[in-house]
Write a protein that holds these residues in place. Structure first.
Motif, PDB file in Angstrom:
ATOM      1  N   GLU A   1     -14.147  -5.737   9.299  1.00  0.00           N
ATOM      2  CA  GLU A   1     -13.730  -6.391   8.061  1.00  0.00           C
ATOM      3  C   GLU A   1     -13.972  -5.496   6.848  1.00  0.00           C
ATOM      4  O   GLU A   1     -13.269  -5.602   5.841  1.00  0.00           O
ATOM      5  CB  GLU A   1     -14.504  -7.699   7.877  1.00  0.00           C
ATOM      6  CG  GLU A   1     -14.252  -8.723   8.948  1.00  0.00           C
ATOM      7  CD  GLU A   1     -15.234  -9.890   8.848  1.00  0.00           C
ATOM      8  OE1 GLU A   1     -15.890 -10.051   7.794  1.00  0.00           O
ATOM      9  OE2 GLU A   1     -15.352 -10.636   9.847  1.00  0.00           O
ATOM     10  N   LEU A   2     -14.976  -4.633   6.911  1.00  0.00           N
ATOM     11  CA  LEU A   2     -15.377  -3.823   5.765  1.00  0.00           C
ATOM     12  C   LEU A   2     -14.690  -2.469   5.687  1.00  0.00           C
ATOM     13  O   LEU A   2     -14.669  -1.851   4.633  1.00  0.00           O
ATOM     14  CB  LEU A   2     -16.898  -3.619   5.804  1.00  0.00           C
ATOM     15  CG  LEU A   2     -17.746  -4.881   5.758  1.00  0.00           C
ATOM     16  CD1 LEU A   2     -19.218  -4.536   5.977  1.00  0.00           C
ATOM     17  CD2 LEU A   2     -17.547  -5.624   4.449  1.00  0.00           C
ATOM     18  N   PHE A   3     -14.152  -1.984   6.814  1.00  0.00           N
ATOM     19  CA  PHE A   3     -13.524  -0.661   6.841  1.00  0.00           C
ATOM     20  C   PHE A   3     -12.393  -0.552   5.836  1.00  0.00           C
ATOM     21  O   PHE A   3     -11.629  -1.489   5.636  1.00  0.00           O
ATOM     22  CB  PHE A   3     -12.926  -0.373   8.220  1.00  0.00           C
ATOM     23  CG  PHE A   3     -13.915  -0.080   9.303  1.00  0.00           C
ATOM     24  CD1 PHE A   3     -15.156   0.472   9.038  1.00  0.00           C
ATOM     25  CD2 PHE A   3     -13.595  -0.342  10.619  1.00  0.00           C
ATOM     26  CE1 PHE A   3     -16.054   0.759  10.055  1.00  0.00           C
ATOM     27  CE2 PHE A   3     -14.475  -0.060  11.647  1.00  0.00           C
ATOM     28  CZ  PHE A   3     -15.703   0.484  11.362  1.00  0.00           C
ATOM     29  N   ALA A   4     -12.278   0.633   5.240  1.00  0.00           N
ATOM     30  CA  ALA A   4     -11.155   0.944   4.356  1.00  0.00           C
ATOM     31  C   ALA A   4     -10.536   2.265   4.806  1.00  0.00           C
ATOM     32  O   ALA A   4     -11.218   3.112   5.395  1.00  0.00           O
ATOM     33  CB  ALA A   4     -11.635   1.069   2.905  1.00  0.00           C
ATOM     34  N   THR A   5      -9.273   2.435   4.542  1.00  0.00           N
ATOM     35  CA  THR A   5      -8.604   3.692   4.864  1.00  0.00           C
ATOM     36  C   THR A   5      -9.350   4.834   4.189  1.00  0.00           C
ATOM     37  O   THR A   5      -9.650   4.770   3.005  1.00  0.00           O
ATOM     38  CB  THR A   5      -7.135   3.659   4.405  1.00  0.00           C
ATOM     39  OG1 THR A   5      -6.435   2.725   5.236  1.00  0.00           O
ATOM     40  CG2 THR A   5      -6.482   5.015   4.509  1.00  0.00           C
ATOM     41  N   GLY A   6      -9.655   5.849   4.979  1.00  0.00           N
ATOM     42  CA  GLY A   6     -10.378   7.006   4.466  1.00  0.00           C
ATOM     43  C   GLY A   6     -11.847   7.026   4.829  1.00  0.00           C
ATOM     44  O   GLY A   6     -12.502   8.055   4.711  1.00  0.00           O
TER      45      GLY A   6
ATOM     46  N   LYS B   1      -1.960   4.935  -4.421  1.00  0.00           N
ATOM     47  CA  LYS B   1      -0.815   4.856  -3.505  1.00  0.00           C
ATOM     48  C   LYS B   1      -0.357   6.262  -3.129  1.00  0.00           C
ATOM     49  O   LYS B   1      -0.050   6.529  -1.960  1.00  0.00           O
ATOM     50  CB  LYS B   1       0.319   4.059  -4.137  1.00  0.00           C
ATOM     51  CG  LYS B   1       1.527   3.942  -3.212  1.00  0.00           C
ATOM     52  CD  LYS B   1       2.610   3.095  -3.802  1.00  0.00           C
ATOM     53  CE  LYS B   1       3.856   2.974  -2.970  1.00  0.00           C
ATOM     54  NZ  LYS B   1       3.963   3.653  -1.724  1.00  0.00           N
ATOM     55  N   GLU B   2      -0.343   7.172  -4.084  1.00  0.00           N
ATOM     56  CA  GLU B   2       0.092   8.548  -3.819  1.00  0.00           C
ATOM     57  C   GLU B   2      -0.815   9.232  -2.788  1.00  0.00           C
ATOM     58  O   GLU B   2      -0.337   9.874  -1.850  1.00  0.00           O
ATOM     59  CB  GLU B   2       0.095   9.348  -5.121  1.00  0.00           C
ATOM     60  CG  GLU B   2       0.533  10.788  -4.945  1.00  0.00           C
ATOM     61  CD  GLU B   2       0.447  11.569  -6.246  1.00  0.00           C
ATOM     62  OE1 GLU B   2       0.479  12.809  -6.155  1.00  0.00           O
ATOM     63  OE2 GLU B   2       0.355  10.960  -7.329  1.00  0.00           O
ATOM     64  N   ARG B   3      -2.122   9.081  -2.947  1.00  0.00           N
ATOM     65  CA  ARG B   3      -3.058   9.709  -2.005  1.00  0.00           C
ATOM     66  C   ARG B   3      -2.955   9.091  -0.607  1.00  0.00           C
ATOM     67  O   ARG B   3      -2.988   9.792   0.397  1.00  0.00           O
ATOM     68  CB  ARG B   3      -4.491   9.581  -2.501  1.00  0.00           C
ATOM     69  CG  ARG B   3      -4.840  10.577  -3.551  1.00  0.00           C
ATOM     70  CD  ARG B   3      -6.303  10.495  -3.859  1.00  0.00           C
ATOM     71  NE  ARG B   3      -6.696  11.600  -4.717  1.00  0.00           N
ATOM     72  CZ  ARG B   3      -7.873  11.710  -5.249  1.00  0.00           C
ATOM     73  NH1 ARG B   3      -8.801  10.800  -5.007  1.00  0.00           N
ATOM     74  NH2 ARG B   3      -8.169  12.734  -6.015  1.00  0.00           N
ATOM     75  N   ILE B   4      -2.851   7.779  -0.553  1.00  0.00           N
ATOM     76  CA  ILE B   4      -2.737   7.106   0.745  1.00  0.00           C
ATOM     77  C   ILE B   4      -1.426   7.493   1.425  1.00  0.00           C
ATOM     78  O   ILE B   4      -1.399   7.767   2.631  1.00  0.00           O
ATOM     79  CB  ILE B   4      -2.869   5.574   0.586  1.00  0.00           C
ATOM     80  CG1 ILE B   4      -4.253   5.205   0.036  1.00  0.00           C
ATOM     81  CG2 ILE B   4      -2.569   4.856   1.889  1.00  0.00           C
ATOM     82  CD1 ILE B   4      -5.417   5.593   0.926  1.00  0.00           C
ATOM     83  N   ASP B   5      -0.340   7.547   0.672  1.00  0.00           N
ATOM     84  CA  ASP B   5       0.949   7.975   1.241  1.00  0.00           C
ATOM     85  C   ASP B   5       0.859   9.393   1.794  1.00  0.00           C
ATOM     86  O   ASP B   5       1.362   9.682   2.885  1.00  0.00           O
ATOM     87  CB  ASP B   5       2.064   7.910   0.191  1.00  0.00           C
ATOM     88  CG  ASP B   5       2.481   6.487  -0.135  1.00  0.00           C
ATOM     89  OD1 ASP B   5       2.079   5.550   0.595  1.00  0.00           O
ATOM     90  OD2 ASP B   5       3.207   6.304  -1.137  1.00  0.00           O
ATOM     91  N   LYS B   6       0.209  10.278   1.056  1.00  0.00           N
ATOM     92  CA  LYS B   6       0.037  11.663   1.503  1.00  0.00           C
ATOM     93  C   LYS B   6      -0.804  11.717   2.784  1.00  0.00           C
ATOM     94  O   LYS B   6      -0.483  12.459   3.720  1.00  0.00           O
ATOM     95  CB  LYS B   6      -0.638  12.468   0.386  1.00  0.00           C
ATOM     96  CG  LYS B   6      -0.540  13.942   0.513  1.00  0.00           C
ATOM     97  CD  LYS B   6      -1.185  14.589  -0.718  1.00  0.00           C
ATOM     98  CE  LYS B   6      -0.575  15.903  -1.014  1.00  0.00           C
ATOM     99  NZ  LYS B   6      -1.180  16.570  -2.160  1.00  0.00           N
ATOM    100  N   LEU B   7      -1.858  10.918   2.830  1.00  0.00           N
ATOM    101  CA  LEU B   7      -2.704  10.858   4.017  1.00  0.00           C
ATOM    102  C   LEU B   7      -1.894  10.377   5.220  1.00  0.00           C
ATOM    103  O   LEU B   7      -1.958  10.978   6.297  1.00  0.00           O
ATOM    104  CB  LEU B   7      -3.900   9.934   3.776  1.00  0.00           C
ATOM    105  CG  LEU B   7      -4.784   9.648   4.994  1.00  0.00           C
ATOM    106  CD1 LEU B   7      -5.405  10.931   5.547  1.00  0.00           C
ATOM    107  CD2 LEU B   7      -5.864   8.643   4.620  1.00  0.00           C
TER     108      LEU B   7
END
Length: 145
Positions: free
Chosen positions: A9-14, A91-97
């Motif tokens: 539940e706590l995990f986030a992308t990255g 959003k830009e960083r997540i899209d790049k990832l």
């Protein structure tokens, strides 16, 4: 100490997971690197599903699997540590990832003494350029680093 279901539940992308593996090769690797950990994976969260693990492993190469798949082989590890990565999740960083992830999937795994000894100098330029050359091979910390 957090139970896996709560961590989900706590995990986030990255975010990252650090692993201490129960085998001789991992013991040697930790001795060479001076680290408590021998493997690292990146957490990715998709809108409609739970968290996924993005990693490079010797038997499969670069792969993406549901976090819950880890439950079937958790016994291979002495410990697994979750670390929240603090960075602007624009959003830009997540899209790049995600572009980097998509272009890296299926690549082979590669490790050698030179990679182990020079890890701090091996931060891949691939993240800056999300198109990864097809012949590129990854070691786990090189992929996540």
């Amino acid at each position: 100490r957090i139970f896996a279901q709560k961590a989900e539940e706590l995990f986030a992308t990255g975010d990252i997971l650090l692993f201490n593996t129960k085998n001789t090769g991992a013991n040697v690797q930790r001795a060479i690197t001076g680290s408590d950990f021998d493997h690292v994976a990146l957490i990715l969260r998709f809108e409609e599903s739970g968290p996924f693990i993005f990693e490079a492993m010797g038997n499969v190469g670069v792969d993406l699997l549901p976090f819950r798949a880890l439950f079937s082989y958790y016994h291979c590890y002495t410990k697994i540590v979750w670390r929240r990565l603090i960075f602007g999740r624009s959003k830009e960083r997540i899209d790049k990832l995600f572009k980097f992830v998509c272009s890296s999937l299926g690549h082979d795994y590669d490790i050698g003494l030179q990679k182990l000894l020079l890890m701090e100098n091996l931060q891949s330029a691939c993240y800056a350029n999300p198109r990864v050359a097809k012949e590129k091979k990854f070691f786990c910390s090189e992929l996540v680093g």
